[in-house]
Design a protein around this motif. Structure first.
Motif, PDB file in Angstrom:
ATOM      1  N   UNK A 230       0.819  -1.210   0.000  1.00  0.00           N
ATOM      2  CA  UNK A 230       0.000   0.000   0.000  1.00  0.00           C
ATOM      3  C   UNK A 230       0.855   1.262   0.000  1.00  0.00           C
ATOM      4  N   UNK A 231       1.920   1.280   0.773  1.00  0.00           N
ATOM      5  CA  UNK A 231       2.759   2.479   0.851  1.00  0.00           C
ATOM      6  C   UNK A 231       3.451   2.753  -0.472  1.00  0.00           C
ATOM      7  N   UNK A 232       3.922   1.687  -1.128  1.00  0.00           N
ATOM      8  CA  UNK A 232       4.598   1.853  -2.412  1.00  0.00           C
ATOM      9  C   UNK A 232       3.611   2.317  -3.485  1.00  0.00           C
ATOM     10  N   UNK A 233       2.399   1.789  -3.445  1.00  0.00           N
ATOM     11  CA  UNK A 233       1.362   2.212  -4.397  1.00  0.00           C
ATOM     12  C   UNK A 233       1.065   3.689  -4.198  1.00  0.00           C
ATOM     13  N   UNK A 234       0.966   4.107  -2.933  1.00  0.00           N
ATOM     14  CA  UNK A 234       0.693   5.509  -2.633  1.00  0.00           C
ATOM     15  C   UNK A 234       1.823   6.408  -3.125  1.00  0.00           C
ATOM     16  N   UNK A 235       3.064   5.946  -2.987  1.00  0.00           N
ATOM     17  CA  UNK A 235       4.216   6.728  -3.452  1.00  0.00           C
ATOM     18  C   UNK A 235       4.186   6.878  -4.963  1.00  0.00           C
ATOM     19  N   UNK A 236       3.884   5.797  -5.658  1.00  0.00           N
ATOM     20  CA  UNK A 236       3.822   5.858  -7.126  1.00  0.00           C
ATOM     21  C   UNK A 236       2.719   6.808  -7.589  1.00  0.00           C
TER      22      UNK A 236
ATOM     23  N   UNK B 236       2.975  10.355  -9.798  1.00  0.00           N
ATOM     24  CA  UNK B 236       2.184  10.651 -10.988  1.00  0.00           C
ATOM     25  C   UNK B 236       1.393  11.946 -10.818  1.00  0.00           C
ATOM     26  N   UNK B 237       0.850  12.173  -9.627  1.00  0.00           N
ATOM     27  CA  UNK B 237       0.124  13.424  -9.386  1.00  0.00           C
ATOM     28  C   UNK B 237       1.052  14.628  -9.546  1.00  0.00           C
ATOM     29  N   UNK B 238       2.252  14.516  -8.995  1.00  0.00           N
ATOM     30  CA  UNK B 238       3.233  15.597  -9.108  1.00  0.00           C
ATOM     31  C   UNK B 238       3.617  15.813 -10.567  1.00  0.00           C
ATOM     32  N   UNK B 239       3.867  14.716 -11.281  1.00  0.00           N
ATOM     33  CA  UNK B 239       4.256  14.823 -12.685  1.00  0.00           C
ATOM     34  C   UNK B 239       3.141  15.443 -13.523  1.00  0.00           C
TER      35      UNK B 239
ATOM     36  N   UNK C 128      10.283   3.066  -9.669  1.00  0.00           N
ATOM     37  CA  UNK C 128       8.948   2.976 -10.241  1.00  0.00           C
ATOM     38  C   UNK C 128       8.918   3.255 -11.741  1.00  0.00           C
ATOM     39  N   UNK C 129       9.818   4.103 -12.211  1.00  0.00           N
ATOM     40  CA  UNK C 129       9.810   4.511 -13.614  1.00  0.00           C
ATOM     41  C   UNK C 129      11.238   4.542 -14.161  1.00  0.00           C
ATOM     42  N   UNK C 130      11.396   3.993 -15.362  1.00  0.00           N
ATOM     43  CA  UNK C 130      12.733   3.916 -15.950  1.00  0.00           C
ATOM     44  C   UNK C 130      13.270   5.282 -16.356  1.00  0.00           C
ATOM     45  N   UNK C 131      12.385   6.160 -16.814  1.00  0.00           N
ATOM     46  CA  UNK C 131      12.819   7.476 -17.269  1.00  0.00           C
ATOM     47  C   UNK C 131      11.603   8.393 -17.388  1.00  0.00           C
TER      48      UNK C 131
END
Length: 256
Positions: free
Chosen positions: A58-64, A68-71, A102-105
């Motif tokens: 759950x914590x990792x999902x929230x971080x991801x 995305x919200x920030x991006x 979470x993301x390669x680039x």
């Protein structure tokens, strides 16, 4: 709902199986294009983006989701060309290595933004389809204005939603997300409308539905740019044109 229509709708819903398990990877794995200028007649190179593993805790999902919200918000502020992973990390208060878990680039972030928005819009559209099945063709079109309005509201609430949609048109590396998403919805609608319009060949009906989907999204995007036409007028005119596109010159079916 009659048995035939229910069968066709159930078959349409199995199209969700096209996507890998969302717990394991992103919404769907599709080809990305690393486009480089052609030289000496050499074709542009096509590669496949490696799917990013989805977190399970759950914590990792929230971080991801936070990333995305920030991006998305940054995309609306600085645009497609200037956004960077360093900028996202600085705004999110994270280090680059943490983001790369979470993301390669940068492009993987943008792909995830596009997939998330398309998935949420599609869930709304499928929900409209499910709730309209017993209403017949006329009843479904009476609710088109509602689903257009709700799609606009959903997109406006998404961080950078309007700019994500524009990025899906502007970037060759992102356009596959929009195209595959719209084809998915077209396939689902085909299974329902083919029962309501049995005299229309399936290939013709698929083509009309595909146009219908593009028309809806074009109208939705126009509402964010054209201030001289009231949104309610856009909804009403789009619903009227959608009905014409679907029925073509055949007119309404004898029995809906």
């Amino acid at each position: 709902m009659n048995d035939s229509l229910k069968y066709r709708f159930d078959a349409a819903m199995t199209l969700r199986a096209r996507a890998p398990n969302p717990v394991e990877v992103q919404f769907f794995e599709a080809e990305s294009l690393n486009k480089s200028p052609q030289a000496n007649g050499v074709s542009q190179k096509k590669t496949r983006t490696k799917p990013t593993l989805m977190p399970k805790q759950a914590r990792a999902i929230q971080t991801r989701e936070h990333l995305l919200d920030v991006a998305g918000s940054l995309l609306a502020e600085v645009g497609l060309e200037d956004i960077s992973t360093n900028m996202i990390c600085a705004r999110a208060g994270m280090s680059p290595p943490a983001l790369y878990r979470y993301f390669a680039d940068k492009h993987a972030v943008l792909e995830a933004l596009g997939m998330r928005l398309m998935e949420r819009q599609n869930e709304l559209l499928i929900g409209w389809l499910e709730s309209s099945l017993t209403s017949g063709l006329d009843g479904m079109f009476e609710k088109v204005e509602v689903v257009l309005r709700e799609t606009a509201e959903l997109t406006a609430a998404e961080p950078g939603g309007v700019w994500i949609e524009r990025a899906l048109h502007a970037s060759p590396r992102l356009s596959h997300i929009r195209i595959e998403s719209h084809r998915f919805v077209t396939d689902a609608l085909l299974e329902v409308f083919s029962t309501m319009l049995p005299d229309v060949p399936r290939d013709v009906l698929w083509r009309r539905i595909r146009f219908l989907i593009e028309l809806g999204y074009a109208a939705h995007e126009m509402m964010g740019e054209e201030e001289r036409i009231a949104p309610e007028t856009v909804y009403a005119e789009t619903a009227r044109m959608m009905r014409f596109v679907l029925l073509g010159d055949d007119g309404p079916p004898k029995e809906l």
